[in-house]
Write a protein that holds these residues in place. Structure first.
Motif, mmCIF file in Angstrom:
data_model
loop_
_atom_site.group_PDB
_atom_site.id
_atom_site.type_symbol
_atom_site.label_atom_id
_atom_site.label_comp_id
_atom_site.label_asym_id
_atom_site.label_seq_id
_atom_site.Cartn_x
_atom_site.Cartn_y
_atom_site.Cartn_z
ATOM 1 N N GLY A 134 -6.502 8.901 4.184
ATOM 2 C CA GLY A 134 -5.659 8.951 5.378
ATOM 3 C C GLY A 134 -4.428 8.083 5.237
ATOM 4 O O GLY A 134 -3.319 8.484 5.613
ATOM 5 N N VAL A 135 -4.604 6.902 4.671
ATOM 6 C CA VAL A 135 -3.476 5.991 4.490
ATOM 7 C C VAL A 135 -2.536 6.526 3.418
ATOM 8 O O VAL A 135 -1.309 6.475 3.547
ATOM 9 N N ARG A 136 -3.090 7.054 2.363
ATOM 10 C CA ARG A 136 -2.262 7.638 1.301
ATOM 11 C C ARG A 136 -1.456 8.808 1.834
ATOM 12 O O ARG A 136 -0.306 9.007 1.441
ATOM 13 N N TYR A 137 -2.051 9.578 2.706
ATOM 14 C CA TYR A 137 -1.335 10.700 3.297
ATOM 15 C C TYR A 137 -0.100 10.219 4.051
ATOM 16 O O TYR A 137 0.989 10.773 3.917
ATOM 17 N N TRP A 138 -0.280 9.155 4.816
ATOM 18 C CA TRP A 138 0.864 8.570 5.541
ATOM 19 C C TRP A 138 1.980 8.195 4.562
ATOM 20 O O TRP A 138 3.152 8.494 4.783
ATOM 21 N N GLY A 183 10.970 2.916 0.373
ATOM 22 C CA GLY A 183 11.556 2.258 1.535
ATOM 23 C C GLY A 183 10.677 1.135 2.046
ATOM 24 O O GLY A 183 9.677 0.771 1.428
ATOM 25 N N TRP A 184 11.087 0.619 3.178
ATOM 26 C CA TRP A 184 10.345 -0.454 3.824
ATOM 27 C C TRP A 184 9.522 0.094 4.963
ATOM 28 O O TRP A 184 9.804 1.157 5.499
ATOM 29 N N VAL A 243 0.840 -1.195 0.000
ATOM 30 C CA VAL A 243 0.000 0.000 0.000
ATOM 31 C C VAL A 243 0.881 1.254 0.000
ATOM 32 O O VAL A 243 0.628 2.216 -0.715
ATOM 33 N N PHE A 244 1.922 1.199 0.779
ATOM 34 C CA PHE A 244 2.877 2.299 0.903
ATOM 35 C C PHE A 244 3.523 2.627 -0.446
ATOM 36 O O PHE A 244 3.416 3.742 -0.949
ATOM 37 N N THR A 299 10.256 3.594 6.709
ATOM 38 C CA THR A 299 9.287 4.405 7.429
ATOM 39 C C THR A 299 8.581 3.591 8.504
ATOM 40 O O THR A 299 8.220 2.441 8.270
ATOM 41 N N ALA A 300 8.395 4.216 9.643
ATOM 42 C CA ALA A 300 7.705 3.540 10.737
ATOM 43 C C ALA A 300 6.228 3.371 10.395
ATOM 44 O O ALA A 300 5.612 4.269 9.818
ATOM 45 N N PHE A 301 5.712 2.230 10.727
ATOM 46 C CA PHE A 301 4.281 2.023 10.601
ATOM 47 C C PHE A 301 3.616 2.882 11.663
ATOM 48 O O PHE A 301 3.838 2.688 12.855
ATOM 49 N N ASP A 302 2.873 3.888 11.240
ATOM 50 C CA ASP A 302 2.419 4.904 12.181
ATOM 51 C C ASP A 302 0.972 5.269 11.887
ATOM 52 O O ASP A 302 0.676 6.049 10.986
#
Length: 896
Positions: free
Chosen positions: A626-630, A595-596, A67-68, A640-643
RNA sequence: GGGUCGUUAGCUCAGCUGGUCAGAGCGUCUGGUUUACACCCAGAAGGUCGGGGGUUCGAGCCCCUCACGACCCACCA
């Protein structure tokens, strides 16, 4: 009303309470129906932006990492689309290969046994088994064809659910150009490419020791290997000198972590300069237990400071053994079979005692054989002391759980520069290709170069597996019944794809299969990377028949390859190899490396956790926006930290866009821009504050554009987002009274505010559109025609013209003044509604003019009854002599 | 052993070619139910920019070095 920007019914289309709920489904449906993201084939290469999207492995479930990465690529594509590019953005599925086989085995409770006949009525014993490995003993053996059918059935299921996730996520993929790496076109493409490599001498077979996974019983390429730290032990074992001089030691001690390979020993080796072993070079020693006489050799790879300084060479314990074996021209004495068990025969062991010892090992696994050998050398006294425990790296297949062994076998290879390090040779050419490519971020190029420089051999592309693209070749069988591997029989290109175990080569009949004078099929399949490395050719229709003027010429070489940094050495490199060999071209201009995803504790996100937090669950919980923003806040290449906190912030932003838009549009319409460049007529924007806002926005547009031109979606968002919040909290607040018409500025002032609001809102929707895809589209639909996602990317020039040279800093001055006035009330702990009976605001000269120009808006915002503006001493804006009135009487919130 | 990246407020991170660069958001604290939004608003506190050297008029930003973390590679007897 045709001359207004807004539709007559615009007001009625704005919901009373805007919400994110259901937007994904609603807009995916609309986009899909309108084919909004469909590639227009009536085009030329210069109009196209083409993307070589990673085909996800269709085996199991999507990870949040998908998704990221896919979101980030989508942002880049959406920007390019708004810049007017005709985007070729397909998404295929990588569904051949071992992951699928393993999943099918567990899901259906079966395993492939190629010796079995096809059963057309076969029903699998179970459906929907867990991902955990089930015991092989419980798996029903089925034919290769039955097995492949089940693999196909399963991947179809998975691909459907994956597509659902990607659609919900809002990827602007053109689903009409999808492909599967196992479908007929892909098989034909892969086979054709291989045959052309073969004809060009780039593909060749070789019988040599190769890394072998004993569980899956297949050869494994260098790129699929990884080191794992394992416990081991040095065993100090003595070899007897055959003709020891009178005064010399009669025993030579070696240290080994692989004592079970003692029967496979072909020599001892030490460094040529090692003083201790000078008199041994050229002599022979006899192995313990097995009584085999082996020479003592000198070779510079032997390290004097490692172990005993003298090593036992076996065929084969590790890759150094292979080098020694080759360079010292030693014999081959293999003891480990393809199933990882000790072979029945070891004819080089000639003594009865040796044969008896070896007989104890036959049929044992490597693990058991080691235990047995250690017991035997202990008993015989050849083991000195106790084994010294160590921890050392051992090579594994990345999907395997037993160490790799060396097995000598005939395999197919493809040149990749691994054996051509000559000046200007293939390796150099491929390194140059890496330099030619534009990397995002740039430093990823070094990972590529690092890998290519470290290649130890050509690319081993054959796999002894079942679910994949078959090698499209047969071999002639001599009259003596021996297979003649040098006589490779190939099919015609127009017959592809073929399966050599079913199809028959030209000039032969099925009756001649496996017969003397006939032919045999190559039983192997191509490495899955050998097909997925052709993704630009697969997606672009290289093998579609229409070579000239067809799709391929319009999209290839592609513009962008987005992918993770973990597969630079595999997918990225192999794609460059194939394009270099096939098209003599770099497959794409840009590589965007994501990144991961890491656990909050900075460890790589674990599989188990990734399955608990499913992508679809996150999309529902936080909204796709919201997820896309992350994802959009994270820079390329950075782990990137899962946040979920960032997702919540993104969700809030999307909601804010809905609400602020509703409010800004609620003041009434503004006349349309006669030039059609802005959402409202810039001529009516006359108020200095409004003009200053547009001047500020022009700068934001410039910065966002510059960032996206570098494919840096994160930097763009970083500029656009704070502007938007300031727009909401300061600008809208300042002008709302005026926009309502409740201001001395009257109708002209109101019209100016409404026009500026419309212009600014519309531009911001477009700036946000690549990231916040659903909320922006929703708002767009309230008052504009078409889709925001096919609008042109905003330009700074018309905004600057509308600003009429107004200093953008005016906005900041007024916002600063608003803060100090608010602070009066905040410090007094009274409502912001409390009137200010009188106040003096000090400001430096430059800001003073700004405040004077916007005094009416400022007094409205602060409910200031008497405002005095004076030039201050310092650089700051401050208040003095404030007199607050009575706080307003609280009204019941819900009246009536 | 070689290579790459990172170490900036409690947390997640911006700070682009050295000169308002000490920032944002979250969290915390103090306030405000301002009819677009409590999925809200205002205000405040918080950091000698991993340590140590150096270059410079001036360094989170450049150089050296050390420490820690992550990843990749390496011939793993």
């Amino acid at each position: 009303m045709t001359d207004t920007a807004s539709r007559p019914d615009a007001q009625t289309s704005i919901p009373d309470r805007p919400s994110l709920e259901g937007l994904e489904e609603k807009w995916d449906g609309v986009w899909s129906e309108q084919q909004l993201y469909a590639f227009d084939e009536d085009t030329t290469r210069d109009q196209v932006f083409s993307v070589d999207t990673p085909p996800p492995t269709a085996s199991g479930s999507l990870h949040i990492g998908h998704v990221f990465g896919y979101s980030q690529a989508d942002m880049i594509v959406r920007y390019q689309r708004m810049r007017g590019k005709n985007c070729f953005y397909p998404l295929g599925w990588d569904d051949n290969g071992l992951p699928t086989e393993r999943r099918a085995q567990n899901y259906y409770g079966v395993r492939c046994d190629p010796s079995l006949p096809y059963d057309p009525d076969f029903t699998p014993p179970q459906e929907g088994g867990s991902n955990k490995s089930s015991k092989a003993a419980n798996q029903v053996p089925i034919s290769r064809r039955n097995f492949i059918e089940l693999c196909e059935r399963l991947t179809t299921l998975d691909e459907k659910s994956f597509e659902e996730v990607f659609r919900t996520l809002g990827l602007s993929v053109d689903w009409n150009h999808s492909y599967q790496t196992i479908d007929a076109r892909s098989r034909a493409t892969s086979q054709r490419a291989f045959l052309e490599n073969l004809a060009a001498g780039q593909a060749y077979q070789s019988e040599a020791p190769t890394m072998w996974d004993v569980t899956y019983r297949t050869a494994v390429a260098q790129a699929e290997q990884e080191d794992r730290e394992r416990d081991g032990a040095y065993h100090r074992i003595g070899f007897t000198r055959t003709n020891a001089a009178e005064n010399a030691e009669s025993t030579v001690y070696i240290e080994t972590t692989r004592p079970e390979l003692l029967p496979a020993c072909v020599a001892l080796v030490a460094h040529p300069d090692d003083e201790r072993y000078q008199d041994l070079f050229g002599t022979t020693v006899t192995s313990p237990l097995f009584g085999v006489e082996v020479p003592v050799k000198a070779h510079p790879l032997a390290q004097a400071d490692k172990g005993a300084g003298i090593a036992m060479i076996c065929t084969f314990g590790d890759s150094t053994d292979v080098v020694w074996w080759r360079e010292l021209e030693l014999p081959t004495r293999s003891v480990i079979g393809r199933d990882g068990r000790f072979l029945p025969e070891a004819p080089w062991i000639t003594t009865p005692e040796g044969q008896a010892a070896y007989a104890e090992l036959v049929g044992l696994t490597v693990f058991s054989a080691q235990k047995r050998v250690v017991e035997m050398v202990k008993e015989s006294g050849d083991l000195v002391g106790e084994p010294t425990k160590i921890s050392h790296p051992v090579k594994f297949y990345e999907n395997g759980d037993k160490p790799l062994e060396f097995v000598t076998s005939r395999q197919w290879y493809l040149t990749n520069g691994g054996r051509d390090s000559s000046e200007g040779g293939l390796r150099d050419e491929l390194i140059s290709r890496g330099q030619e490519l534009t990397w995002h971020p740039a430093y990823m190029e070094s990972r590529y170069r690092n890998w290519v420089e470290g290649l130890a051999g050509d690319w081993l592309i054959s796999r002894q597996r079942f679910y994949g693209v078959p090698f499209p070749v047969w071999y002639a069988v001599g009259e003596d019944g021996e297979t003649d591997y040098d006589t490779v029989l190939t099919p015609a290109v127009e017959d592809l794809p073929i399966d050599p175990t079913i199809d028959v080569p030209a000039g032969y009949s099925e009756a001649q299969r496996n017969q003397p004078g006939g032919f045999v099929a190559d039983p192997d399949i191509l490495d899955t990377w050998a097909t997925s490395s052709l993704s630009p050719q697969l997606a672009g229709g290289w093998n579609s028949g229409a070579e000239s003027g067809g799709l391929f010429e319009k999209v290839y070489p592609m513009d962008l390859r987005p992918q993770g940094h973990d597969i630079i050495r595999t997918w990225l490199f192999s794609t460059i190899v194939r394009s270099h060999l096939q098209q003599d071209a770099l497959p794409w201009k840009h590589a965007s490396i994501n990144g991961w995803i890491l656990d909050p504790d900075r460890k790589k996100m674990s599989k188990s956790k990734g399955n608990v937090v499913t992508p679809i669950g996150l999309l529902h919980q936080h909204g796709s926006d919201g997820v896309r923003y992350w994802a959009g806040r994270a820079r390329q290449g950075v782990d990137t930290a899962f946040d979920e906190g960032q997702m919540k912030i993104g969700r809030r932003l999307a909601i804010k866009i809905l609400n602020a838009s509703k409010f800004a549009l609620g003041f009434g319409e503004a006349p349309a821009d006669p030039a059609g460049r802005l959402a409202a007529d810039p001529a009516v924007v006359t108020d200095p504050l409004d003009r200053a806002l547009l001047a500020q926005l022009a700068t934001v547009v410039e910065q966002a554009t510059a960032a996206f031109e570098e494919m840096d979606y994160a930097r763009s968002l970083e500029v656009v987002e704070p502007f938007f919040w300031a727009f909401c909290d300061d600008y809208i607040e300042l002008v709302k009274e005026r926009a309502h018409g409740n201001s001395p500025a009257g109708e002209a002032g109101a019209a100016s505010a409404r026009a500026a609001l419309a212009i600014a809102l519309e531009v911001q929707l477009r700036l946000f559109a690549p990231v916040v895809v659903f909320a922006t589209e929703e708002v767009w639909s309230w008052w504009r025609d078409g889709s925001v996602h096919t609008q042109p990317w905003p330009e700074a020039a018309p905004l600057r013209e509308a600003a009429q040279g107004q200093d953008a800093a005016l906005v900041d001055s007024v916002a600063q003044a608003a803060i100090v006035v608010r602070r009066l009330k905040s410090d007094a702990k009274v409502s912001q509604k409390t009137p200010v009976l009188s106040v003096t605001v000090e400001a430096p000269g430059s800001a003073l003019a700004h405040l004077e120009a916007a005094a009416a808006d400022l007094t409205a915002l602060g409910r200031i009854e008497a405002l005095e503006l004076v030039a201050g001493e310092g650089e700051e804006i401050r208040t003095r002599d404030a007199v607050l009135g009575e706080p307003p009487v609280k009204q019941p919130r819900n009246k009536g």
